[in-house]
Every structure is written in C-alpha cells, then in structure tokens.
Scaffold this active site. Structure first.
Site, PDB file in Angstrom:
ATOM      1  N   ASN A   1      44.827  30.153  34.942  1.00 36.13           N
ATOM      2  CA  ASN A   1      46.342  30.338  34.999  1.00 36.13           C
ATOM      3  C   ASN A   1      46.743  28.475  35.105  1.00 36.13           C
ATOM      4  OD1 ASN A   1      45.040  29.798  38.013  1.00 36.13           O
ATOM      5  ND2 ASN A   1      46.803  30.848  38.595  1.00 36.13           N
TER       6      ASN A   1
ATOM      7  N   GLU B   1      38.431  28.176  46.431  1.00 33.25           N
ATOM      8  CA  GLU B   1      39.796  27.734  46.385  1.00 33.25           C
ATOM      9  C   GLU B   1      40.580  29.759  45.691  1.00 33.25           C
ATOM     10  OE1 GLU B   1      42.163  25.786  47.104  1.00 33.25           O
ATOM     11  OE2 GLU B   1      41.141  24.100  47.808  1.00 33.25           O
TER      12      GLU B   1
ATOM     13  N   CYS C   1      48.328  31.163  42.512  1.00 33.72           N
ATOM     14  CA  CYS C   1      48.115  31.478  43.465  1.00 33.72           C
ATOM     15  C   CYS C   1      49.297  31.066  44.479  1.00 33.72           C
ATOM     16  CB  CYS C   1      46.360  30.824  44.216  1.00 33.72           C
ATOM     17  SG  CYS C   1      46.489  28.698  44.014  1.00 33.72           S
TER      18      CYS C   1
ATOM     19  N   GLU D   1      40.925  20.650  48.320  1.00 36.78           N
ATOM     20  CA  GLU D   1      40.974  19.549  46.833  1.00 36.78           C
ATOM     21  C   GLU D   1      42.550  19.131  46.657  1.00 36.78           C
ATOM     22  OE1 GLU D   1      40.343  22.688  43.629  1.00 36.78           O
ATOM     23  OE2 GLU D   1      38.492  22.131  43.381  1.00 36.78           O
TER      24      GLU D   1
HETATM   25  P1  NAD Z   1      38.551  35.235  38.453  1.00 33.95           P
HETATM   26  O1  NAD Z   1      37.952  35.951  40.201  1.00 33.95           O
HETATM   27  O2  NAD Z   1      38.243  36.223  38.044  1.00 33.95           O
HETATM   28  O3  NAD Z   1      37.550  33.680  36.862  1.00 33.95           O
HETATM   29  C1  NAD Z   1      37.704  33.113  38.351  1.00 33.95           C
HETATM   30  C2  NAD Z   1      36.374  32.333  37.482  1.00 33.95           C
HETATM   31  O4  NAD Z   1      35.359  33.007  38.014  1.00 33.95           O
HETATM   32  C3  NAD Z   1      36.917  32.238  36.149  1.00 33.95           C
HETATM   33  O5  NAD Z   1      36.141  31.439  34.749  1.00 33.95           O
HETATM   34  C4  NAD Z   1      35.384  33.205  35.435  1.00 33.95           C
HETATM   35  O6  NAD Z   1      34.640  33.766  34.341  1.00 33.95           O
HETATM   36  C5  NAD Z   1      34.603  33.187  37.040  1.00 33.95           C
HETATM   37  N1  NAD Z   1      33.647  34.091  36.759  1.00 33.95           N
HETATM   38  C6  NAD Z   1      34.049  35.324  36.899  1.00 33.95           C
HETATM   39  N2  NAD Z   1      33.130  36.453  37.948  1.00 33.95           N
HETATM   40  C7  NAD Z   1      31.800  35.306  38.167  1.00 33.95           C
HETATM   41  C8  NAD Z   1      31.164  35.618  38.304  1.00 33.95           C
HETATM   42  N3  NAD Z   1      30.204  37.115  38.889  1.00 33.95           N
HETATM   43  N4  NAD Z   1      30.065  34.994  38.620  1.00 33.95           N
HETATM   44  C9  NAD Z   1      30.473  33.565  37.957  1.00 33.95           C
HETATM   45  N5  NAD Z   1      31.466  33.164  37.742  1.00 33.95           N
HETATM   46  C10 NAD Z   1      31.846  34.043  37.404  1.00 33.95           C
HETATM   47  O7  NAD Z   1      40.312  34.896  38.881  1.00 33.95           O
HETATM   48  P2  NAD Z   1      40.734  34.202  37.280  1.00 33.95           P
HETATM   49  O8  NAD Z   1      41.925  35.839  37.210  1.00 33.95           O
HETATM   50  O9  NAD Z   1      40.482  33.862  35.986  1.00 33.95           O
HETATM   51  O10 NAD Z   1      42.144  33.863  38.452  1.00 33.95           O
HETATM   52  C11 NAD Z   1      43.075  34.630  39.482  1.00 33.95           C
HETATM   53  C12 NAD Z   1      42.442  34.588  40.587  1.00 33.95           C
HETATM   54  O11 NAD Z   1      42.360  32.911  41.106  1.00 33.95           O
HETATM   55  C13 NAD Z   1      44.063  34.249  41.410  1.00 33.95           C
HETATM   56  O12 NAD Z   1      43.447  35.498  42.437  1.00 33.95           O
HETATM   57  C14 NAD Z   1      44.113  32.772  42.257  1.00 33.95           C
HETATM   58  O13 NAD Z   1      44.781  33.789  43.200  1.00 33.95           O
HETATM   59  C15 NAD Z   1      43.164  33.006  41.974  1.00 33.95           C
HETATM   60  N6  NAD Z   1      43.585  30.763  41.642  1.00 33.95           N
HETATM   61  C16 NAD Z   1      43.887  30.461  43.057  1.00 33.95           C
HETATM   62  C17 NAD Z   1      43.755  28.959  43.333  1.00 33.95           C
HETATM   63  C18 NAD Z   1      43.466  28.189  44.404  1.00 33.95           C
HETATM   64  O14 NAD Z   1      43.216  27.299  44.399  1.00 33.95           O
HETATM   65  N7  NAD Z   1      43.556  28.880  45.309  1.00 33.95           N
HETATM   66  C19 NAD Z   1      44.239  28.518  41.727  1.00 33.95           C
HETATM   67  C20 NAD Z   1      44.592  29.232  40.830  1.00 33.95           C
HETATM   68  C21 NAD Z   1      43.951  30.326  40.790  1.00 33.95           C
END
Ligand code: NAD
Length: 488
Positions: free
Chosen positions: A160, A259, A293, A467
């Site tokens: 995102n 995060e 997020c 962070e």
């Molecule tokens: P996601 O958890 O699906 O993926 C995040 C990352 O993890 C991607 O690079 C994905 O390829 C990787 N991933 C997925 N499965 C994995 C596994 N089994 N092993 C290792 N890596 C794996 O999340 P998303 O859809 O990319 O992002 C949206 C989510 O991120 C939302 O829940 C949002 O709230 C959160 N987010 C949090 C913050 C924060 O700072 N707290 C910031 C941005 C987004």
C-alpha cells in the site's frame, strides 16, 4: 499506457538484486505486475526462488562486518545522497507508484516526500548512536554500554505504501550498520526496484541491500528465517501473516519488529470543531483510497452532531472524482485488486443487511480496474463486520454514541491498537483521551499524523516496536554491556 509510462518502465531494472548485481531468478521465472486502474500488465519482474533468497542472505552475511565498521558519517552521507536523488526524481517515483498501486499522482508525490524523508531522518540518526560509561553504584566497577548493529535483517513490506514502507525500514537498517534482504510485496515491487537502484547510485556497497521480489513469499523467506545468520525480521503487513512470521521467528529467537493491521476509531464529540472534524475525516478515510493501516475504520459520533456530520461528510465524499490516478483532477484511484474490491463491497452489503443506511456511494464503479465509490454509511450497528474488520477501502461507517465512557469503550473494543483519532475542543477531555485510548498513536484534532521524526507503531495485535523517530534506529541496534574493574 502513455509514452512517459513506457519509458519509465523500460528504464527499470526488473531482476533480483543480489550482492550488487541485477540477475534473473535461478529458475528463470518472471511474474507480471498489473496496473489496478486498467487490469493491464505493466511489466514483468524476476520471480526469486528460495535459492536466490539464500544467495541474498549469503551476500548480506558476508557484507555485515565491513558495513558495521563503515564510519557512521559515511553511512549517513549515502542516505543523504539517496534522499536528494529520490527528491530530484519525485515525478518518476510518483508515476511508478501510481501505475503499480493506484493512488492519485498528488498523493503519490506526497508519499515520495514522506518516504524520502525517512532517509534524511536516518542519515541524521546514523551519527548519533551513543553508548555510555558509568560508575557502578558501589564504586567498584565501571559499566561500558555499546550499541551495535543487530546484523543481517529481513525486511518484508506491503503493497500500500511501496516507497515509504521500504525506506522506513531500510533507512534505519542502513544507518544502524545492518545489511539486509528486502522482500517487496508481489503486487508492487517496481518502486522498491527503483529505490534499490537509487541506493546503489548513492554508493551503497555490494551486499548491504539485496532484493528478492517473489510470488512465493512463504517458501522464499522461510529458509532465511530458519538460518542462524539472520538476526532480525522487520515486517509490515496483516496481523494474520505477522502472527505466522512471529511463530517462524521463534526457534531462532529473532529480533522482530511488527507493523500490523489496524482498525482505527475516529471519535467526534459534540464539542468538536465540526469543520476541522470533516477535513480530518476526509484525510483519515480517503488518504491512499482508504488502503492504509492508519485509515479511520469506524466513526463514532456523538448523537447531537451525528446527523450533521454524516450529511456533510457524504456531500464531500460524493464530490470526489474516481478514476485512474494519472488523470488530472482524480482524487480516488482503484483498489489494489478484484478480491479487495469484492471484500469492500461485501462489508457494505452486510452492514446494509443489518440496518445501516447508505448516505452516499455503496457500489462498485464499472471497470476496467477495481474502483469503488466513496461511501458513507449511517446508523451502523457497532458490531457490524464493517466496523470490526479492517475495511481497506473508501467506506466510512458511522456509529452514534452518547457518552465519553461509551465512546472510549467502543474505541477500545478491538484486538487492534495502531492509531485512533479524536476531535474535541474540551481541554480536559483532550488530555484524558490519550490516557484512556488503547493505541500506539492518537491524532488529536488531526486526521494525518505520520511523520518520519515520530515513533510509528501499535499496541495489542497491531504490532511490536516502532519505526521512525528516535526509536526507529533502536530496532536495528543491540545493547552490549562491558563490565570493567575500577581503575582506582
Ligand atoms: P500481507 O500480510 O498480505 O502481506 C505483507 C507482505 O508479507 C507482502 O510482502 C507479502 O508478500 C508478504 N507475505 C505474505 N505471506 C507471507 C508469508 N507466509 N511469509 C513471508 N511473507 C509473506 O499484507 P498486505 O495485503 O500486503 O498489506 C496490507 C496489510 O498491511 C493491512 O493489514 C495493513 O493494515 C497492514 N499495514 C500495516 C502497516 C503498519 O505500519 N502497521 C503499514 C501498512 C500496511
């Protein structure tokens, strides 16, 4: 795709980046990256295999000692040079993010400024890593306390905020003297690839930063998490994946920064400046198409002003222009993919079935592309799924409350605790709320508070660690205590 977009894509390196070299994957496989506004493929990227990931860790481990020994000023200057370079290439970075992720160009430019600023901030932090020398209470020994880089780190980022999520981690790791392997999100790897080239051009030595775009996240990063040379995992993404990664990180007792997901409450009290609350609500909800997020997920509005707030917010939402983010005047781009668009619509349909009223929006926009119109829902039951799950789309559910106790209870009634927002002009209430709300961050009469100089992060299931801010570099440093007899 216009000529500028094609030229930018053609100029990109689209390989895996290991030990200072762009290469194809060991399997030769590549995967497509699509424009969510058109559904069309933009380009293809090398699909890293577990072998590529291991080669990346080999390079990071080999480069660690020399990088840790590199003068902090040198590390800082590389970051500073990269900050200048990204700023100078704002239009390229913004365009790339818009076409791979969907956000409108003005917002993408905002992310370039925000993302680059992490590099400037950490360039200034690199030279301020201090330890201490201290006399023990009994006077018989001396304490020396050192701050040392944690070591090779795995950085996993979401789709995102393709630039800022990478710079917020890599900037801190580089400043601290850690080497790293970055796994960008499969949906938006291109911005990370351009960022990598900027770091190389800024003088980052081979092996310090390695990048492995992949379609097989778990299979590719699993072996790294099991390898004792890896010392740190920093993850930004969903709580579901974060929990799984914490389990995988446990056998090696890895340092972790998490995060994770949010479910931000947005509280509007009857004493609020309603004009400011509407502006804040627009920013907190529609920034990044609601795919943040930090996005306000649930609006709790005190009964006296709930009708006016809903009406005015709906008027503003209805005036927003939905379209491809490269077009002039567009405010709200597409959602990232079909699954996300369908999920958002499912949450709206469920709320309506439970008695919510659609004040504006409530429907998908015809494609191509995964557009959803900005939506305001009134009279939403507090337990509707739209208020309990992360929406990740331009939908504002409004729930009415009567008392501060009720609002605080509603705000805290979630396993998440990333950020909350509150609008009030009552000074005592404003001072009380930070003590009562369970979240890592609070926007007090403010709808956007992310700042590289401030500690970003959550409590409860929204994560571990911070962070940015002074805290951000700590995540990449370990503390060593050296005991010394008194020299007297
Ligand atoms: P996601 O958890 O699906 O993926 C995040 C990352 O993890 C991607 O690079 C994905 O390829 C990787 N991933 C997925 N499965 C994995 C596994 N089994 N092993 C290792 N890596 C794996 O999340 P998303 O859809 O990319 O992002 C949206 C989510 O991120 C939302 O829940 C949002 O709230 C959160 N987010 C949090 C913050 C924060 O700072 N707290 C910031 C941005 C987004």
């Amino acid at each position: 795709m216009d000529a500028r977009e094609s030229a930018l894509l053609e100029s990109l390196h689209t390989g895996v980046f290991v030990n200072g070299e762009w290469r194809e994957s060991s399997t030769g496989a590549r995967f497509g990256v699509d424009d969510p506004a058109t559904g069309q493929q933009l380009t293809t990227v090398a699909d890293a295999s577990p072998e590529d990931a291991m080669a990346a860790l080999d390079a990071a481990a080999a480069a660690q000692d020399a990088w840790a020994a590199t003068a902090p000023r040198v590390r800082g200057e590389i970051l500073r040079t990269a900050f200048e370079a990204i700023t100078a290439r704002t239009e390229d970075f913004a365009l790339l993010m818009t076409i791979e992720m969907g956000k409108a160009l003005p917002e993408a430019r905002g992310e370039v400024a925000y993302g680059a600023e992490f590099l400037r901030w950490f360039s200034e932090e690199a030279v301020r890593i201090a330890g201490r020398y201290q006399t023990a209470p009994d006077g018989k020994t001396r304490f020396m306390v050192l701050r040392k880089p944690v070591g090779p780190s795995l950085l996993i980022t979401p789709w995102n905020f393709p630039l800022a999520m990478a710079t917020r981690k890599a900037g801190a790791a580089i400043a601290a003297g850690c080497t790293m392997v970055i796994k960008p999100a499969q949906l938006t790897p291109l911005t990370t690839l351009l960022f990598t080239q900027v770091m190389v051009d800024a003088g980052l030595p081979a092996g310090v930063l390695n990048v492995i775009p992949t379609t097989r996240a778990g299979a590719t990063t699993g072996p790294l998490l099991a390898d004792p040379r890896l010392r740190k995992l920093s993850f930004t993404g969903s709580t579901e994946v974060g929990v799984r990664l914490l389990q995988q990180a446990a056998p090696n007792v890895l340092r972790t920064s998490m995060e994770l997901g949010g479910n931000a409450p947005f509280l509007v009290f009857a004493d609020a400046d309603l004009d400011a609350a509407i502006e804040g609500a627009l920013a907190a909800k529609l920034r990044n198409i609601g795919e943040a997020c930090t996005a306000a997920n649930r609006f709790y509005v005190q009964r006296e002003v709930a009708g006016e707030f809903s009406r005015r917010l709906a008027e503003r939402f209805a005036a927003k222009v939905v379209g491809r983010g490269t077009e002039d005047g567009v405010d709200v781009g597409p959602l990232i993919d079909e699954r996300s668009r369908d999920k958002v619509h499912g949450l709206v349909t469920d709320a309506v079935a439970r008695g919510a009223k659609v004040v504006t929006g409530g429907c998908a926009v015809d494609g191509p592309g995964w557009f959803y119109c900005p939506t305001v829902l009134a009279d939403v039951p507090a337990d509707a799924t739209v208020a309990t799950e992360e929406i990740f789309g331009p939908v504002a559910p409004i729930v009415v409350f009567d008392t501060e106790d009720e609002a605080v209870a509603l705000a805290n009634s979630t396993p998440f605790g990333l950020i909350a927002y509150a609008y009030t002009t009552d000074l005592n209430r404003a001072l009380r709320l930070p003590e009562r709300i369970e979240s890592g961050m609070l926007g007090l009469n403010a709808g956007v508070i992310s700042n590289p100089a401030a500690p970003f992060g959550g409590v409860k299931q929204s994560g571990l660690g911070r962070e940015g801010g002074f805290e951000g570099i700590d995540e990449y440093l370990s503390t060593m205590y050296v005991g010394i007899p008194s020299p007297f």
